[in-house]
Scaffold this motif. Structure first.
Motif, PDB file in Angstrom:
ATOM      1  N   TYR A  54      37.219 -18.065  18.064  1.00  0.00           N
ATOM      2  CA  TYR A  54      36.739 -19.204  18.852  1.00  0.00           C
ATOM      3  C   TYR A  54      37.280 -19.146  20.282  1.00  0.00           C
ATOM      4  O   TYR A  54      36.525 -19.289  21.247  1.00  0.00           O
ATOM      5  N   ASN A  55      38.592 -18.920  20.419  1.00  0.00           N
ATOM      6  CA  ASN A  55      39.184 -18.830  21.756  1.00  0.00           C
ATOM      7  C   ASN A  55      38.655 -17.633  22.538  1.00  0.00           C
ATOM      8  O   ASN A  55      38.388 -17.734  23.741  1.00  0.00           O
ATOM      9  N   MET A  57      35.731 -16.136  22.174  1.00  0.00           N
ATOM     10  CA  MET A  57      34.339 -16.381  22.548  1.00  0.00           C
ATOM     11  C   MET A  57      34.263 -17.283  23.778  1.00  0.00           C
ATOM     12  O   MET A  57      33.460 -17.041  24.681  1.00  0.00           O
ATOM     13  N   ARG A  58      35.105 -18.298  23.827  1.00  0.00           N
ATOM     14  CA  ARG A  58      35.123 -19.180  25.002  1.00  0.00           C
ATOM     15  C   ARG A  58      35.537 -18.405  26.252  1.00  0.00           C
ATOM     16  O   ARG A  58      34.966 -18.619  27.320  1.00  0.00           O
ATOM     17  N   ARG A  59      36.510 -17.521  26.117  1.00  0.00           N
ATOM     18  CA  ARG A  59      36.979 -16.757  27.273  1.00  0.00           C
ATOM     19  C   ARG A  59      35.934 -15.736  27.725  1.00  0.00           C
ATOM     20  O   ARG A  59      35.742 -15.532  28.924  1.00  0.00           O
ATOM     21  N   ARG A  61      32.710 -15.964  27.396  1.00  0.00           N
ATOM     22  CA  ARG A  61      31.589 -16.699  27.999  1.00  0.00           C
ATOM     23  C   ARG A  61      32.012 -17.508  29.222  1.00  0.00           C
ATOM     24  O   ARG A  61      31.219 -18.256  29.769  1.00  0.00           O
ATOM     25  N   ARG A  62      33.269 -17.340  29.613  1.00  0.00           N
ATOM     26  CA  ARG A  62      33.837 -17.963  30.823  1.00  0.00           C
ATOM     27  C   ARG A  62      33.619 -19.477  30.859  1.00  0.00           C
ATOM     28  O   ARG A  62      33.158 -20.035  31.846  1.00  0.00           O
ATOM     29  N   LYS A  63      33.997 -20.100  29.758  1.00  0.00           N
ATOM     30  CA  LYS A  63      33.931 -21.561  29.698  1.00  0.00           C
ATOM     31  C   LYS A  63      34.986 -22.135  30.639  1.00  0.00           C
ATOM     32  O   LYS A  63      35.967 -21.464  30.982  1.00  0.00           O
ATOM     33  N   ASN A  65      38.183 -23.879  32.236  1.00  0.00           N
ATOM     34  CA  ASN A  65      39.611 -23.896  31.875  1.00  0.00           C
ATOM     35  C   ASN A  65      40.028 -22.728  30.984  1.00  0.00           C
ATOM     36  O   ASN A  65      40.941 -22.865  30.163  1.00  0.00           O
ATOM     37  N   THR A  66      39.356 -21.601  31.096  1.00  0.00           N
ATOM     38  CA  THR A  66      39.769 -20.405  30.350  1.00  0.00           C
ATOM     39  C   THR A  66      39.983 -19.254  31.320  1.00  0.00           C
ATOM     40  O   THR A  66      39.367 -19.201  32.380  1.00  0.00           O
ATOM     41  N   ALA A 138      32.266 -12.948  17.954  1.00  0.00           N
ATOM     42  CA  ALA A 138      32.845 -13.526  19.162  1.00  0.00           C
ATOM     43  C   ALA A 138      33.142 -12.466  20.213  1.00  0.00           C
ATOM     44  O   ALA A 138      33.196 -12.779  21.407  1.00  0.00           O
TER      45      ALA A 138
END
Length: 157
Positions: A54-55, A57-59, A61-63, A65-66, A138
């Motif tokens: 999960y973390n 995948m967020r990083r 996809r450049r969400k 605050n990552t 991810a």
């Protein structure tokens, strides 16, 4: 490296389960009772891999605050996911074979205990396979939105 294939993992579970079942038909009497400790261990590994996926995948996809992630770290996580999926499939096969072998001996105390431990461990291993698949998923780099738009326009023309 290619992503894990579900059909291969299912085949791995079945082959290992059949081999385990065949071996246990003659060797179960000499084995000590199965420990239950594999169940929480596999579930904790699955939780760790799902959280990492999960973390990651967020990083990727450049969400907001990552921090960006290094490509080598992504490759290592993809390899971890693939290795975990294959290992968990083998574990699921072993304990699935145990459960199949003990299913006709539930009237005795020790085989009944081992049956329930085997089923619990099998289910925990299946959860780990799912978490490993998610970790592999991810690690995929999303397609560039501009490239997708160009492909759509090119197919219309």
């Amino acid at each position: 490296m290619r992503p894990s294939r579900p059909l291969f993992l299912v085949a791995l579970v079945i082959v290992v389960a059949v081999i385990t079942w065949a071996v246990l038909r003659s060797a179960y009497v000499s084995l000590p009772p199965l420990p239950w400790t594999a169940v929480p261990t596999l579930l904790l590994l699955a939780l760790g891999e799902a959280f990492t996926g999960y973390n990651l995948m967020r990083r990727i996809r450049r969400k907001p605050n990552t921090k960006p992630v290094e490509p080598l770290a992504v490759a290592r996580m993809a390899a971890l996911g693939k290795a975990s999926a294959h290992t968990a499939a083998v574990i699921a096969g072993v304990f699935g074979g145990f459960a199949a072998s003990l299913a006709d001996s539930l009237d005795k105390s020790t085989p009944r205990h081992d049956f329930f431990v085997s089923v619990g461990t099998f289910l925990a291993a299946v959860v780990l396979v799912g978490a490993a698949f998610f970790l592999e998923y991810a690690c995929r780099v999303p397609k560039d939105p501009d490239e997708e738009e160009r492909n759509r326009n090119a197919s219309r023309a």
